[in-house]
Scaffold this active site. Sequence first.
Site, PDB file in Angstrom:
ATOM      1  N   ASP A 120      -2.490  10.360  -5.376  1.00  0.00           N
ATOM      2  CA  ASP A 120      -1.359   9.909  -4.570  1.00  0.00           C
ATOM      3  C   ASP A 120      -0.119  10.053  -5.431  1.00  0.00           C
ATOM      4  O   ASP A 120      -0.179   9.917  -6.654  1.00  0.00           O
ATOM      5  CB  ASP A 120      -1.528   8.452  -4.150  1.00  0.00           C
ATOM      6  CG  ASP A 120      -2.578   8.269  -3.068  1.00  0.00           C
ATOM      7  OD1 ASP A 120      -2.834   9.229  -2.321  1.00  0.00           O
ATOM      8  OD2 ASP A 120      -3.129   7.161  -2.961  1.00  0.00           O
ATOM      9  N   ASP A 134      -2.417  12.153   3.599  1.00  0.00           N
ATOM     10  CA  ASP A 134      -2.194  10.868   4.274  1.00  0.00           C
ATOM     11  C   ASP A 134      -1.078  10.996   5.309  1.00  0.00           C
ATOM     12  O   ASP A 134      -1.141  10.388   6.383  1.00  0.00           O
ATOM     13  CB  ASP A 134      -1.824   9.788   3.259  1.00  0.00           C
ATOM     14  CG  ASP A 134      -2.924   9.532   2.237  1.00  0.00           C
ATOM     15  OD1 ASP A 134      -4.104   9.766   2.561  1.00  0.00           O
ATOM     16  OD2 ASP A 134      -2.593   9.107   1.118  1.00  0.00           O
TER      17      ASP A 134
END
Length: 152
Positions: A120, A134
């Site tokens: 991330d 995402d």
Amino acid sequence: MNLNKHFLPYLYTLLLATLDIFTKYLIRKNNIQEYVVFEDILTIDLTYNTGIAFGLLSDYTIFTYILSIIVFIWLVFQIRDIKEQNLEKLSLILILSGAVGNLGERGWNLIIDNDGKVTDFVEFLFIPSFNLADTYISIGIVLLLYSEIKKD
């Protein structure tokens, strides 16, 4: 029967998933930490997540991986069954693209004994760190909900 129509959604999926995986690779390779794009709004910061969205179920990596595979298979069949190009199909392509991006990275990291981590790197306002996959999934879900509401 036009094969192009049948393979095009999966080609889009592959291209979007590749973009996701490539951006994750670049962030990891360059070890980008706390790069402020817009003060208090957008920061690029390398982090890892063993759970699903927003770190949920982070102690259950194998379970989330298996669940993701099941969702992946379901999405492939759902896309195949939609005959016309519409908002529902686009939303499923986006969700599938995100699933492929995160599944690929998580699977690789499980194989190399890296705890099934997913990269991330986007920190936007108050939202927990996320990646392109995402983003695809979130936008796809919103569009899918919209298309379902619009049907009624």
